[in-house]
Design a protein around this motif. Structure first.
Motif, PDB file in Angstrom:
ATOM      1  N   MET A   1      50.282  25.611  45.598  1.00 23.88           N
ATOM      2  CA  MET A   1      49.208  25.803  44.629  1.00 23.88           C
ATOM      3  C   MET A   1      47.862  25.673  45.336  1.00 23.88           C
ATOM      4  O   MET A   1      47.611  24.690  46.034  1.00 23.88           O
ATOM      5  CB  MET A   1      49.309  24.759  43.515  1.00 23.88           C
ATOM      6  CG  MET A   1      48.129  24.774  42.548  1.00 23.88           C
ATOM      7  SD  MET A   1      48.030  26.298  41.579  1.00 23.88           S
ATOM      8  CE  MET A   1      49.277  25.951  40.323  1.00 23.88           C
ATOM      9  N   PRO A   2      46.974  26.649  45.197  1.00 23.37           N
ATOM     10  CA  PRO A   2      45.653  26.566  45.837  1.00 23.37           C
ATOM     11  C   PRO A   2      44.835  25.411  45.252  1.00 23.37           C
ATOM     12  O   PRO A   2      45.147  24.884  44.180  1.00 23.37           O
ATOM     13  CB  PRO A   2      45.017  27.922  45.514  1.00 23.37           C
ATOM     14  CG  PRO A   2      46.149  28.805  45.089  1.00 23.37           C
ATOM     15  CD  PRO A   2      47.166  27.909  44.474  1.00 23.37           C
ATOM     16  N   SER A   3      43.778  25.042  45.955  1.00 22.74           N
ATOM     17  CA  SER A   3      42.873  24.010  45.456  1.00 22.74           C
ATOM     18  C   SER A   3      42.121  24.535  44.236  1.00 22.74           C
ATOM     19  O   SER A   3      42.126  25.738  43.944  1.00 22.74           O
ATOM     20  CB  SER A   3      41.879  23.610  46.546  1.00 22.74           C
ATOM     21  OG  SER A   3      41.043  24.710  46.879  1.00 22.74           O
ATOM     22  N   ASN A   4      41.457  23.640  43.518  1.00 20.59           N
ATOM     23  CA  ASN A   4      40.726  24.044  42.315  1.00 20.59           C
ATOM     24  C   ASN A   4      39.664  25.091  42.628  1.00 20.59           C
ATOM     25  O   ASN A   4      39.475  26.051  41.867  1.00 20.59           O
ATOM     26  CB  ASN A   4      40.083  22.823  41.660  1.00 20.59           C
ATOM     27  CG  ASN A   4      41.108  21.889  41.050  1.00 20.59           C
ATOM     28  OD1 ASN A   4      42.223  22.305  40.719  1.00 20.59           O
ATOM     29  ND2 ASN A   4      40.747  20.624  40.892  1.00 20.59           N
ATOM     30  N   SER A   5      38.967  24.918  43.743  1.00 17.98           N
ATOM     31  CA  SER A   5      37.933  25.892  44.104  1.00 17.98           C
ATOM     32  C   SER A   5      38.553  27.241  44.455  1.00 17.98           C
ATOM     33  O   SER A   5      38.010  28.301  44.103  1.00 17.98           O
ATOM     34  CB  SER A   5      37.106  25.372  45.284  1.00 17.98           C
ATOM     35  OG  SER A   5      37.925  25.154  46.426  1.00 17.98           O
ATOM     36  N   GLU A   6      39.701  27.230  45.130  1.00 17.72           N
ATOM     37  CA  GLU A   6      40.378  28.482  45.468  1.00 17.72           C
ATOM     38  C   GLU A   6      40.890  29.182  44.213  1.00 17.72           C
ATOM     39  O   GLU A   6      40.830  30.418  44.114  1.00 17.72           O
ATOM     40  CB  GLU A   6      41.529  28.205  46.435  1.00 17.72           C
ATOM     41  CG  GLU A   6      41.082  27.779  47.821  1.00 17.72           C
ATOM     42  CD  GLU A   6      42.238  27.361  48.705  1.00 17.72           C
ATOM     43  OE1 GLU A   6      42.162  27.574  49.929  1.00 17.72           O
ATOM     44  OE2 GLU A   6      43.227  26.804  48.169  1.00 17.72           O
ATOM     45  N   VAL A   7      41.399  28.396  43.256  1.00 20.25           N
ATOM     46  CA  VAL A   7      41.857  28.981  41.995  1.00 20.25           C
ATOM     47  C   VAL A   7      40.694  29.649  41.273  1.00 20.25           C
ATOM     48  O   VAL A   7      40.814  30.772  40.761  1.00 20.25           O
ATOM     49  CB  VAL A   7      42.503  27.907  41.095  1.00 20.25           C
ATOM     50  CG1 VAL A   7      42.730  28.457  39.690  1.00 20.25           C
ATOM     51  CG2 VAL A   7      43.820  27.441  41.691  1.00 20.25           C
ATOM     52  N   SER A   8      39.534  28.974  41.241  1.00 17.72           N
ATOM     53  CA  SER A   8      38.352  29.547  40.586  1.00 17.72           C
ATOM     54  C   SER A   8      37.942  30.854  41.251  1.00 17.72           C
ATOM     55  O   SER A   8      37.579  31.826  40.575  1.00 17.72           O
ATOM     56  CB  SER A   8      37.192  28.548  40.629  1.00 17.72           C
ATOM     57  OG  SER A   8      37.517  27.365  39.918  1.00 17.72           O
ATOM     58  N   ASN A   9      37.996  30.894  42.585  1.00 19.40           N
ATOM     59  CA  ASN A   9      37.633  32.118  43.307  1.00 19.40           C
ATOM     60  C   ASN A   9      38.622  33.244  43.022  1.00 19.40           C
ATOM     61  O   ASN A   9      38.230  34.412  42.882  1.00 19.40           O
ATOM     62  CB  ASN A   9      37.572  31.842  44.809  1.00 19.40           C
ATOM     63  CG  ASN A   9      36.399  30.957  45.194  1.00 19.40           C
ATOM     64  OD1 ASN A   9      35.393  30.905  44.486  1.00 19.40           O
ATOM     65  ND2 ASN A   9      36.530  30.252  46.312  1.00 19.40           N
ATOM     66  N   LEU A  10      39.918  32.915  42.942  1.00 20.12           N
ATOM     67  CA  LEU A  10      40.930  33.931  42.643  1.00 20.12           C
ATOM     68  C   LEU A  10      40.726  34.506  41.245  1.00 20.12           C
ATOM     69  O   LEU A  10      40.841  35.720  41.032  1.00 20.12           O
ATOM     70  CB  LEU A  10      42.330  33.329  42.773  1.00 20.12           C
ATOM     71  CG  LEU A  10      42.820  33.020  44.190  1.00 20.12           C
ATOM     72  CD1 LEU A  10      44.132  32.241  44.141  1.00 20.12           C
ATOM     73  CD2 LEU A  10      43.009  34.311  44.981  1.00 20.12           C
ATOM     74  N   ILE A  11      40.434  33.635  40.276  1.00 18.46           N
ATOM     75  CA  ILE A  11      40.209  34.095  38.905  1.00 18.46           C
ATOM     76  C   ILE A  11      38.968  34.971  38.833  1.00 18.46           C
ATOM     77  O   ILE A  11      38.964  36.027  38.188  1.00 18.46           O
ATOM     78  CB  ILE A  11      40.090  32.895  37.951  1.00 18.46           C
ATOM     79  CG1 ILE A  11      41.436  32.162  37.852  1.00 18.46           C
ATOM     80  CG2 ILE A  11      39.624  33.343  36.571  1.00 18.46           C
ATOM     81  CD1 ILE A  11      41.390  30.907  37.011  1.00 18.46           C
ATOM     82  N   LEU A  12      37.892  34.545  39.512  1.00 23.74           N
ATOM     83  CA  LEU A  12      36.657  35.323  39.512  1.00 23.74           C
ATOM     84  C   LEU A  12      36.877  36.697  40.137  1.00 23.74           C
ATOM     85  O   LEU A  12      36.414  37.717  39.610  1.00 23.74           O
ATOM     86  CB  LEU A  12      35.568  34.568  40.269  1.00 23.74           C
ATOM     87  CG  LEU A  12      34.200  35.262  40.362  1.00 23.74           C
ATOM     88  CD1 LEU A  12      33.634  35.494  38.966  1.00 23.74           C
ATOM     89  CD2 LEU A  12      33.244  34.428  41.205  1.00 23.74           C
ATOM     90  N   ALA A  13      37.604  36.736  41.258  1.00 26.77           N
ATOM     91  CA  ALA A  13      37.881  38.013  41.923  1.00 26.77           C
ATOM     92  C   ALA A  13      38.716  38.922  41.035  1.00 26.77           C
ATOM     93  O   ALA A  13      38.487  40.136  40.967  1.00 26.77           O
ATOM     94  CB  ALA A  13      38.595  37.761  43.249  1.00 26.77           C
ATOM     95  N   SER A  14      39.710  38.341  40.327  1.00 26.03           N
ATOM     96  CA  SER A  14      40.553  39.135  39.444  1.00 26.03           C
ATOM     97  C   SER A  14      39.753  39.707  38.283  1.00 26.03           C
ATOM     98  O   SER A  14      39.911  40.878  37.916  1.00 26.03           O
ATOM     99  CB  SER A  14      41.706  38.273  38.914  1.00 26.03           C
ATOM    100  OG  SER A  14      42.499  38.989  37.993  1.00 26.03           O
TER     101      SER A  14
END
Length: 220
Positions: free
Chosen positions: A133-146
């Motif tokens: 599971m990515p870190s919280n910041s990485e998850v936020s970046n993935l969601i933003l990119a999507s």
């Protein structure tokens, strides 16, 4: 996560927003027109939405698709579970029922993060599959990119053009030519004929039909 929204591709905008309940696992196979096209060794996918406790579960039932063998135990009922511990998501089979042996096939795991973003893992069905599971910041970046990618799809989406119809009796108008549209890895064929609207969506890399819809208008 009570409900995780899944952003659909731009060419499926006639469909509502899809939600996957937190704590659930949805098994998905390759699209087929009828049970005769099914092959138990085809790849299987699991869409996983973890709940607030980092857990999820789901069930898959498989049988011949014809006859009554399932009454005598000729089936495979699989219970899948997923759990997040120390940034590792483990997906495994918790128990099975039925007399069928598990087919040898690949299992693709898609853990939904929200906003159409997800992380993926791959393994053999029946074995433990682990994904980080990515870190919280990485998850936020993935969601933003999507979400940004989804907006780009919407901006580039072309409306289906009007099709001239040949004059005819009510209910049997025919279009001159079908309309072929392409977007990325997908192709859409749309036409009108004999009062029926037919849409075929094909995944170009594999040639498999992702979805087909036929709506017939009846006139009395």
């Amino acid at each position: 996560m009570k409900g995780t929204p899944v952003a659909v591709p731009s060419f499926l905008q006639d469909l509502p927003t899809l939600y996957l309940q937190g704590g659930s696992i949805i098994p998905v196979g390759l699209p087929v027109h009828h049970v005769g096209e099914m092959n138990l060794t085809d790849d299987l996918s699991l869409f996983v939405a973890l709940d607030d406790n980092g857990k999820a579960e789901g069930v898959l039932f498989e049988d011949d698709g014809d006859g009554y063998g399932y009454v005598h135990g000729a089936f495979l009922l699989t219970y899948y579970t997923a759990e997040l511990q120390s940034s590792i998501i483990t997906v495994k089979v918790s128990k099975t029922e039925g007399s069928w042996k598990r087919p040898k096939r690949f299992l693709h795991v898609h853990v939904i993060l929200g906003g159409g973003a997800m992380i993926n893992g791959k393994g053999i069905d029946g074995e433990e599959i682990q994904t980080t599971m990515p870190s919280n910041s990485e998850v936020s970046n993935l969601i933003l990119a999507s979400e940004n990618q989804y907006r780009v799809h919407l901006e580039r989406a072309r409306p289906i053009p009007d099709v001239d119809r040949l004059p005819g009796q009510k209910g049997i108008e025919l279009s001159k030519t079908p309309v072929d549209l392409k977007s990325g890895d997908w192709a859409l064929k749309w036409c009108l004929g004999l009062g029926a609207e037919l849409s075929l969506m094909t995944y170009l890399p594999s040639g498999g039909i992702f979805n087909s819809r036929e709506r017939t208008n009846h006139f009395y």
